[in-house]
Design an enzyme around this catalytic site. Structure first.
Site, PDB file in Angstrom:
ATOM      1  CG  ASP A 111      33.578  11.618 -33.631  1.00 38.66           C
ATOM      2  OD1 ASP A 111      32.546  11.910 -34.267  1.00 38.66           O
ATOM      3  OD2 ASP A 111      34.160  10.526 -33.758  1.00 38.66           O
TER       4      ASP A 111
ATOM      5  CG  HIS B  63      27.255  16.885 -17.427  1.00 41.77           C
ATOM      6  ND1 HIS B  63      26.505  18.039 -17.518  1.00 41.77           N
ATOM      7  CD2 HIS B  63      28.367  17.231 -16.734  1.00 41.77           C
ATOM      8  CE1 HIS B  63      27.135  19.030 -16.918  1.00 41.77           C
ATOM      9  NE2 HIS B  63      28.260  18.563 -16.426  1.00 41.77           N
ATOM     10  CG  ASP B  64      27.651  17.139 -13.191  1.00 39.60           C
ATOM     11  OD1 ASP B  64      28.529  16.362 -13.585  1.00 39.60           O
ATOM     12  OD2 ASP B  64      27.820  18.372 -13.132  1.00 39.60           O
TER      13      ASP B  64
ATOM     14  CG  ASP C   3      31.576  23.558 -14.749  1.00 41.41           C
ATOM     15  OD1 ASP C   3      30.717  22.671 -14.665  1.00 41.41           O
ATOM     16  OD2 ASP C   3      32.636  23.558 -14.083  1.00 41.41           O
TER      17      ASP C   3
ATOM     18  CG  ASP D  50      29.556  23.044 -20.114  1.00 38.70           C
ATOM     19  OD1 ASP D  50      29.910  23.866 -19.247  1.00 38.70           O
ATOM     20  OD2 ASP D  50      28.911  22.010 -19.857  1.00 38.70           O
TER      21      ASP D  50
ATOM     22  CD  GLU E   7      27.701  23.268 -12.127  1.00 42.04           C
ATOM     23  OE1 GLU E   7      27.436  22.078 -11.923  1.00 42.04           O
ATOM     24  OE2 GLU E   7      28.853  23.674 -12.419  1.00 42.04           O
TER      25      GLU E   7
END
Length: 569
Positions: A29, A331-332, A199, A98, A256
């Site tokens: 958090d 993260h991907d 994104d 993001d 991205e």
């Protein structure tokens, strides 16, 4: 080359759900992030990229947004966000949000209204079509498996979703939608955020008429991907966003944008284009993926010569014309030390070598949380331990196709996005100090050996190596702005290059494998006056730079002051 603060920055990506839990619910958090700002300040990074924290049902870990101007309850409140922003700014750090502009959540009020009836005022906020021949409107496939179309009984039509069915695509052909998104972006900028990572931004425009892919009536074979990636009107829309909103703020923007090469990237980031500061390129992310069949899930051995070709092309084409965003993982993507290094015998030296590469190329370096301590992929035993929607969809698809269970699991252990999403490993207490309760996804069991507390106490750790790389980048402008030149282009194990700015020259020598090749200094590079700036092994006594036997995954960076005449030539 015009200096910019975002060119000289080092970015650290936080995946909030997995970073630090402050209230014991097993989920990271905002207060947890605030509690670790001193750690990030010590590392030396000056931009934090925060993966989505907006209100969301969480079907794709926040990339399905139901309210752009509110905070997801599990992360905290808007007051927590304001404090985070204030505390970052007081430390001299900047915050990059993001932002998903291609789609929303199916729980967004716009979509809830849109699906009420065909004549609803917000119907055209999304892309709706009648079915064709008893099925979807076209044959496009989703990134998360299956059709991009989801049938909606209430209005007897299909809506388009390039990702999950819970992520309906917005209709960027509707000027009202564009105004709504512009106003939202400006709302965050007025709050004081310092930039955006956009994104899936290359997908906001779809081919006119939404035709089938591989249509026999087309003049050439067209894959579905080409129907919604990097189409010309994307640039018109981004220039419009820049001119009406972004231009008025001194911010950092990165897009991205998969599926393009450096010349196409210049359409987004070229000087004078009025679109983005930089884009994430994906070419090097496919060097270990099969070109056919199951794509990224079918892992093949990668080749250093191919990596050299890709990176060199991006370095050379964008120099003085645009700007690179350099990364190994996010993260991907799987953990870099497990993918491109050796996470068993040479985890520490290979992690340092990979870091050296990213931080000594021209472009802004990106660090993904845990990369700075050498966190690795995780080998879950059961599909029940996975959480990623893409992973679960792939598993079900392969099971339906009769693929053996263990073969599927092996692919997941190498490629699942959950490899990067396990909790940050802070110390040796239960659950690696991430939470006092059960975490939302299991912690990697190697946290007893790999954690921040131990890294901080070890002066030879990966963390302290990253810290020194970041300091060197701040001290030497040649690391930021120097022109790249590849050396030894045909060497299959050593990646070496120079970076030159005015009379400063950087020499970077990287052994990408565990063998011990001989580095021979090219004749056009003089060894005179070479100063060793950083290396992941101590130098040998009486070594000869002209003929240097490299140790497994060895990395060396030298600085040399060139005579004026040499540089002018």
């Amino acid at each position: 080359m015009k200096p910019k603060w975002w060119k000289e920055s080092v970015v650290y990506q936080i995946y909030p759900i997995s970073f630090k839990d402050s209230n014991g619910d097993g989920i990271g958090d905002l207060k947890g992030i605030i509690s670790k700002l001193d750690y990030l300040q010590e590392l030396g990074v000056n931009v934090i990229w925060l993966s989505p924290i907006y209100k969301s049902p969480g079907h794709d870990n926040g990339y399905d947004i139901s309210d752009y101007c509110d905070i997801m309850e599990q992360f905290g409140t808007m007051e927590d966000f304001d404090r985070l922003l204030q505390d970052m700014h007081s430390r001299g750090m900047k915050l990059m949000m993001d932002l998903v502009l291609n789609h929303t959540s199916h729980k967004h009020p716009w979509f809830i209204e849109s699906r009420q009836s065909k004549d609803n005022p917000k119907r055209d906020y999304y892309i709706w079509r009648k079915g064709k021949n008893g099925g979807p409107p076209n044959n496009w496939e989703s990134y998360f498996s299956g059709s991009v179309w989801e049938y909606d009984e209430q209005t007897d039509e299909y809506y388009l979703h390039l990702y999950s069915k819970y992520q309906p695509d917005l209709n960027w052909s509707n000027p009202v939608v564009i105004d709504e998104l512009h106003n939202m972006v400006e709302w965050w900028l007025k709050k004081g955020v310092d930039g955006f990572r956009f994104d899936a931004i290359s997908h906001i425009v779809k081919a006119e008429g939404l035709p089938d892919a591989d249509n026999p009536h087309q003049t050439k074979t067209v894959r579905a991907y080409e129907m919604f990636s990097n189409l010309e009107n994307v640039h018109t829309l981004l220039q419009n966003l820049h001119d009406k909103v972004l231009y008025y703020y001194d911010i950092m923007t990165v897009g991205e944008t998969s599926g393009l090469g450096p010349e196409q990237a210049l359409d987004y980031v070229g000087d004078g284009r009025r679109e983005l500061n930089m884009t994430f390129q994906f070419e090097h992310m496919f060097i270990d993926a099969a070109s056919s069949g199951s794509g990224k899930w079918n892992v093949v051995p990668w080749n250093l010569l191919e990596l050299k070709k890709i990176i060199s092309n991006w370095q050379n084409v964008l120099h003085d014309r645009g700007w690179n965003a350099n990364y190994w993982c996010n993260h991907d993507q799987p953990r870099s030390v497990s993918r491109f290094g050796n996470d068993v015998l040479y985890r520490v030296p290979s992690a340092k070598m990979l870091a050296t590469f990213i931080h000594t190329l021209e472009g802004t370096p990106y660090i993904y949380q845990g990369e700075e301590i050498g966190m690795t992929n995780i080998a879950f035993e059961s599909i029940d331990d996975y959480r990623d929607v893409e992973t679960l969809n792939y598993y079900e698809e392969q099971r339906d196709n009769g693929v053996p269970e263990e073969e599927i699991m092996q692919a997941l252990r190498k490629r699942s996005r959950d490899n990067a999403r396990t909790p940050m490993q802070w110390d040796t207490t239960p659950n690696a100090g991430f939470t006092k309760r059960t975490p939302w996804i299991k912690v990697n069991s190697n946290y007893m050996e790999i954690n921040v507390a131990d890294a901080l106490n070890d002066p030879d750790s990966i963390f302290h190596y990253y810290k020194k790389l970041i300091q060197l980048r701040k001290q030497h402008k040649v690391i930021v702005y120097g022109r790249y030149k590849l050396l030894l282009p045909l060497h299959s194990e050593i990646y070496a290059y120079t970076r030159t700015l005015d009379n400063d020259q950087l020499l970077v020598i990287l052994n990408f494998f565990e063998r011990e090749p001989l580095f021979e200094l090219p004749k056009d590079v003089s060894p005179e006056g070479m100063e060793l700036l950083i290396s992941n092994y101590p130098p040998e006594k009486n070594e000869d730079l002209c003929k240097l036997k490299l140790r497994p995954y060895e990395a060396r960076v030298y600085l040399q002051r060139l005579p004026k005449s040499a540089n002018e030539q």
